[in-house]
Design an enzyme around this catalytic site. Structure first.
Site, PDB file in Angstrom:
ATOM      1  N   ASP A   1       0.860  -1.183   0.000  1.00 49.47           N
ATOM      2  CA  ASP A   1       0.000   0.000   0.000  1.00 49.47           C
ATOM      3  C   ASP A   1       0.896   1.233   0.000  1.00 49.47           C
ATOM      4  OD1 ASP A   1      -2.309   1.757   0.395  1.00 49.47           O
ATOM      5  OD2 ASP A   1      -3.340  -0.059   1.043  1.00 49.47           O
TER       6      ASP A   1
ATOM      7  N   HIS B   1      -2.949   3.228  -4.730  1.00 51.04           N
ATOM      8  CA  HIS B   1      -2.328   2.736  -3.484  1.00 51.04           C
ATOM      9  C   HIS B   1      -0.884   2.300  -3.715  1.00 51.04           C
ATOM     10  CE1 HIS B   1      -5.664   2.849  -0.569  1.00 51.04           C
ATOM     11  NE2 HIS B   1      -6.442   2.666  -1.627  1.00 51.04           N
TER      12      HIS B   1
ATOM     13  N   ASP C   1      -8.655  -0.621  -5.794  1.00 44.03           N
ATOM     14  CA  ASP C   1      -9.565   0.292  -5.101  1.00 44.03           C
ATOM     15  C   ASP C   1      -9.043   1.721  -5.133  1.00 44.03           C
ATOM     16  OD1 ASP C   1      -7.436  -0.724  -3.495  1.00 44.03           O
ATOM     17  OD2 ASP C   1      -8.300   0.304  -1.765  1.00 44.03           O
ATOM     18  N   GLU C   2      -9.925   2.628  -4.861  1.00 45.05           N
ATOM     19  CA  GLU C   2      -9.618   4.047  -4.629  1.00 45.05           C
ATOM     20  C   GLU C   2      -8.518   4.557  -5.553  1.00 45.05           C
ATOM     21  OE1 GLU C   2     -10.657   4.685   0.018  1.00 45.05           O
ATOM     22  OE2 GLU C   2      -8.700   3.801  -0.378  1.00 45.05           O
TER      23      GLU C   2
ATOM     24  N   TRP D   1     -16.885  -3.728  -1.285  1.00 48.75           N
ATOM     25  CA  TRP D   1     -16.808  -3.055   0.025  1.00 48.75           C
ATOM     26  C   TRP D   1     -17.846  -1.949   0.132  1.00 48.75           C
ATOM     27  CZ3 TRP D   1     -14.779   2.091   0.516  1.00 48.75           C
ATOM     28  CH2 TRP D   1     -14.083   2.591  -0.596  1.00 48.75           C
TER      29      TRP D   1
ATOM     30  N   ASP E   1     -12.339  -1.872  11.235  1.00 46.02           N
ATOM     31  CA  ASP E   1     -11.583  -0.684  11.666  1.00 46.02           C
ATOM     32  C   ASP E   1     -12.546   0.402  12.134  1.00 46.02           C
ATOM     33  OD1 ASP E   1     -12.593  -0.131   9.119  1.00 46.02           O
ATOM     34  OD2 ASP E   1     -10.810   0.949   8.448  1.00 46.02           O
TER      35      ASP E   1
ATOM     36  N   THR F   1      -5.395  -1.226   9.239  1.00 46.23           N
ATOM     37  CA  THR F   1      -4.721  -1.040  10.526  1.00 46.23           C
ATOM     38  C   THR F   1      -4.128   0.354  10.743  1.00 46.23           C
ATOM     39  OG1 THR F   1      -2.737  -2.012   9.589  1.00 46.23           O
ATOM     40  CG2 THR F   1      -4.233  -3.501  10.759  1.00 46.23           C
TER      41      THR F   1
END
Ligand code: TNX
Length: 576
Positions: A227, A300, A366-367, A433, A460, A510
């Protein structure tokens, strides 16, 4: 491997104050009479009740469990274990667990010798008739416990049930109740994810986490390995991924929306070596768990471009490995489409595909911010040359390139739901998600879907509304919501599309989990609720009954595992 101490997990030993009810004298006599009647009835029905009570609480609740009329097995410190030759490692795993769990020292019967008929025997047997995958049966009575399954995962699941039938803690003698259990999962895919980038955890904790999964009858560990804030897996062909990409100079303190931002100024990082990864894969395999590695592209990717600026939209820039969270549209973290990047992706995904035996590789997706591609003349020129209409199509183009290498290697591609914006190969598995609408869109387009909705499967998020609760990203996902969430959207329930919902998974990002203890606190007991949600037939689920079993079965185990857990789970229920 650097690891900072968990910050400020509050002591959750408080309980809500007991309710207070006043009873007058007349009411008192009446109450006494009713009470005595109950005692009498209880004594009369005691034998029947005890028969009922003898069926122990198991988590996740099995499909069917009943007394079988045979005699219970009395174990006086002695038991024999015998398994099919393919199950040798599971026999050893069971041997170890029996010893540590209840002090039973078993004798393993080697392939050609015969068990002693006077000593109880636990037998593990592969049988090809059991459906669906991961189903098992356990027949206990007389002098034998017979565990049968079609695959190793099913055998391990049966072992977990067997262990729950035995007392926790060292005992000289114990009873293994005569039961017949026929059990199988509701969903084929039952996963837990762990982000080891934002914070990294020692190999010993990864093993412990896999033990949690095995106990709960999950079959997949989704390992988020790369990431913006670090690259956590050794890659031989591009060593700077580790020498540069695995390390960040500092880490944000507190929440990423806090102003002003504060940093700890401490270098943080590390990566799992190929040898460690192989050991972890092997550890999981013995426990019937498949590991899906995730290499998150084409967004990412800040750690990648920090190591190799040539793969970025501005090769002349010097990028740092990210020191903050929430990078989307805030800092450039995308790969640029060019020949060098594609050669890089091919090499990395080949290494990863060779290292992990799982049939699946997760490529993230993603993103992926479009800003940086829009601003890059080289990227725009590339898109024109290839006839790629827009940045969304460019993202799909990346996924298709990598998907093609992976398919050549016989792997199935998994990615976050954003990757289905284009027209991808329908063998791709979509990890959703977002909400049910996205899941429905994906199955209707012909994809198979794994449900990991932010609400309520993101662990989270907060599990209480207590303002002094330990820092989490945002939101409210209490255990009850995890238990009650229905993975099959109503609109497709009972239709042919339903079969495309493979199952579900909780994601454990995390950013705000700096230590194994904090991860424990965030996942327990929510992981337990997820396990029963994905395993137990819908008609057998019952939240109140589940809560009782969390208290009777799980709390002693969390303690036995030396794990922290969120204690106020009863107080913080789902919004009605
Ligand atoms: C979104 S959901 C992410 C992660 C973050 C998480 C925080 C997804 C596939 N990506 O990078 O850690 O939100 O909740």
């Amino acid at each position: 491997m650097a690891n900072r101490l968990c910050r400020g997990i509050p002591d959750h030993s408080r309980k809500a104050g007991p309710g207070h009810t006043a009873i007058g004298t007349g009411h008192y006599l009446c109450a006494m009479f009713v009470y005595r009647c109950f005692v009498l009835l209880f004594l009369i029905w005691c034998p029947i009740l005890s028969l009922g009570q003898a069926i122990p609480g198991i988590i996740p609740k099995p499909v069917s469990i009943a007394r079988n009329g045979e005699a219970d097995i009395s174990l006086h410190g002695q038991v024999q274990l015998f398994g099919d030759s393919q199950l040798h490692r599971q026999v050893i795993y069971l041997y170890d667990m029996l010893r540590t769990h209840c002090g039973l020292s078993a004798r393993i019967i080697a392939g050609d010798s015969l068990p002693n008929p006077t000593i109880p025997l636990i037998r593990l047997q592969l049988a090809d008739t059991m459906r669906p995958a991961n189903a098992y049966s356990l027949t206990i009575g007389g002098n034998t416990g017979l565990l049968r399954a079609t695959d190793i995962t099913g055998i391990v699941h049966g072992m977990q049930t067997l262990l729950q039938l035995l007392p926790l803690g060292k005992k000289d003698s114990m009873i293994l109740p005569a039961l017949i259990i026929k059990d199988h999962p509701r969903f084929a895919y039952r996963g837990m994810h762990l982000d080891v980038v934002r914070h990294m955890f020692p190999v010993s904790y990864i093993r412990k986490y896999i033990d949690y999964l095995a106990f709960h009858k999950f079959n997949t560990f989704h390992w988020h390995l790369t990431d913006d804030q670090g690259w956590r897996i050794e890659i031989e062909s591009y060593p700077k991924l580790n020498s540069i990409g695995s390390w960040r100079d500092s880490t944000l303190i507190g929440h990423f929306r806090d102003t002003p931002a504060r940093y700890d100024g401490t270098r943080y990082g590390g990566y799992y070596t190929s040898t460690e990864v192989r050991e972890i894969i092997d550890y999981a395999a013995v426990r019937g768990i498949t590991i899906i590695p995730e290499i998150d592209i084409p967004g990412h990717s800040r750690a990648t471009i920090a190591a190799y600026p040539a793969f970025s939209t501005d090769p002349s820039a010097r990028w740092n490995v990210a020191t903050t969270w929430g990078m989307y549209n805030r800092q450039n973290n995308v790969l640029a489409p060019n020949d060098q990047t594609i050669a890089f992706l091919k090499a990395v995904f080949h290494e990863v595909a060779d290292l992990f035996p799982a049939p699946y590789v997760h490529l993230g997706g993603d993103e992926c911010s479009k800003l940086w591609w829009k601003q890059s003349p080289a990227t725009q020129a590339f898109m024109r040359a290839k006839g790629i209409a827009n940045e969304t199509a460019l993202q799909t183009w990346f996924v298709e390139q990598v998907g093609a290498f992976l398919r050549e290697k016989g792997k199935i591609v998994v990615g976050w739901h954003e990757i289905m914006d284009g027209n991808l190969d329908r063998s791709t598995i979509i990890m959703n998600w977002s909400n049910d609408a996205k899941a429905i869109e994906a199955v209707r387009k012909g994809y198979r879907v794994i449900q990991t909705p932010g609400k309520p499967f993101y662990f989270d998020h907060y599990q209480s509304r207590n303002p002094s609760d330990s820092l989490a990203i945002h939101g409210y996902n209490p255990m009850e919501a995890v238990y009650r969430y229905e993975p099959v959207p109503t609109a497709i329930a009972g239709t042919a599309d339903e079969a495309r919902i493979l199952g579900g998974q909780a994601n454990v990002w995390t950013e705000y989990m700096g230590s194994p203890e904090k991860v424990d606190y965030m996942v327990l007991p929510r992981m337990t609720a997820l396990a029963e949600n994905l395993w137990t037939p819908r008609a057998l689920k019952n939240y109140e009954d589940f809560l009782q079993r969390v208290k009777s079965v799980m709390l002693p185990r969390y303690q036995y595992w030396g794990s922290l857990w969120f204690r106020d789970f009863e107080q913080w229920g789902a919004d009605k």
